[in-house]
Write an enzyme that holds these catalytic residues in place. Structure first.
Site, PDB file in Angstrom:
ATOM      1  N   LYS A 108     -12.363 -11.117  -8.221  1.00 33.74           N
ATOM      2  CA  LYS A 108     -12.969 -10.244  -7.213  1.00 33.74           C
ATOM      3  C   LYS A 108     -13.621  -9.062  -7.926  1.00 33.74           C
ATOM      4  CE  LYS A 108     -12.211  -6.972  -3.573  1.00 33.74           C
ATOM      5  NZ  LYS A 108     -11.262  -5.985  -3.041  1.00 33.74           N
ATOM      6  N   ALA A 195     -11.769  -4.277   3.275  1.00 36.94           N
ATOM      7  CA  ALA A 195     -11.631  -2.822   3.395  1.00 36.94           C
ATOM      8  C   ALA A 195     -11.817  -2.328   4.814  1.00 36.94           C
ATOM      9  CB  ALA A 195     -12.607  -2.069   2.474  1.00 36.94           C
ATOM     10  N   GLY A 196     -10.918  -1.441   5.229  1.00 36.20           N
ATOM     11  CA  GLY A 196     -11.059  -0.744   6.499  1.00 36.20           C
ATOM     12  C   GLY A 196     -10.186  -1.252   7.623  1.00 36.20           C
TER      13      GLY A 196
END
Length: 266
Positions: A108, A195-196
């Site tokens: 990643k 993310a988030g």
């Protein structure tokens, strides 16, 4: 939007390998390795991402090794470049990870722009992606929710596109579903929200939009009960995927009775 895959055996395929779970989890921010293991198992995830610059997977023989809690024989360890701010640092970090993980190709990539927002630096990300693909890596890439940048990363040869839903660790959920939908619509490789995510409904919404998977860490590790939250996230990803494949009803501005009036008995 029509489902990309509505087969009975609905797995997530990355770089030629298929996984049952569409939830990917991080390995940081837990109290200890025992909690890391318990939460990972409760989530049902098969892929665990590891920040090579922050987590010991053999670099330090005197410290606890994450691979003892999450053995590669059971989990796919996905090295990431969290903490890297240049393409050169990211490439070097993943080359090190390849040595530590016996030739691991699936990685990643994330190249950050600054420490405050942790937003991706896209010019450096594109540069690193080109170098890594050229070097034989299978690159999953953290990126902005810009459909043009996402298309460029796919054209470079990345095996998965991972746009942010909102800032890393913010828990704000999906702030721009329209951009995310545009990326999903054009992509021919898996698209995973990265993310988030803050709670289970965020994960379900991502999957209902047509994402192929969700990656998260803070939302689980930072919960009051990480193991229970991990279980909730696994269920949410499954439910969101099933809803996407089932196809939701159209939104309308008028009521539509569940029991039709025509043909009633009285």
């Amino acid at each position: 939007m029509q489902p990309k895959d509505s087969s009975q055996h609905d797995g997530l395929t990355l770089a030629g390998k298929t996984y049952r779970s569409r939830l990917l989890v991080g390995s940081g921010k837990y109290r200890d390795l025992a909690e890391t293991r318990a939460a990972t198992e409760a989530s049902g995830a098969e892929i665990v991402t590891v920040a090579i610059r922050r987590v010991n997977i053999g670099q330090d023989a005197s410290s606890p090794n994450l691979l003892e809690a999450l053995p590669p024989s059971r989990f796919t360890i996905l090295p990431n470049t969290a903490g890297c701010y240049t393409a050169a640092d990211a490439v070097y970090t993943l080359q090190l990870a390849r040595e530590l993980l016996n030739g691991q190709r699936l990685v990643k990539l994330e190249v950050l722009g600054d420490e405050r927002t942790l937003f991706p630096n896209m010019p450096e990300t594109l540069k690193a992606a080109e170098a890594l693909v050229r070097d034989g890596f299978d690159v999953m890439v953290y990126c902005s929710d810009d459909p043009i940048q996402a298309r460029m990363l796919e054209q470079i040869g990345c095996v998965a596109i991972m746009p942010l839903a909102s800032l890393i660790g913010s828990g704000m959920g999906i702030l721009n579903p329209w951009n995310l939908s545009l990326i999903i619509e054009q992509a021919t490789v898996p698209v995973l929200v990265d993310a988030g995510v803050g709670t289970a409904s965020d994960a379900a919404i991502a999957m209902e939009l047509g994402c192929d998977g969700v990656l998260m860490n803070s939302a689980i590790a930072g919960a009051r009960d990480p193991v229970r939250m991990a279980r909730a996230m696994g269920l949410a990803v499954e439910a969101g995927r099933e809803a996407f494949l089932a196809g939701r009803i159209a939104k309308r501005f008028a009521a539509s009775p569940s029991s039709p009036m025509a043909g009633r008995l009285a």
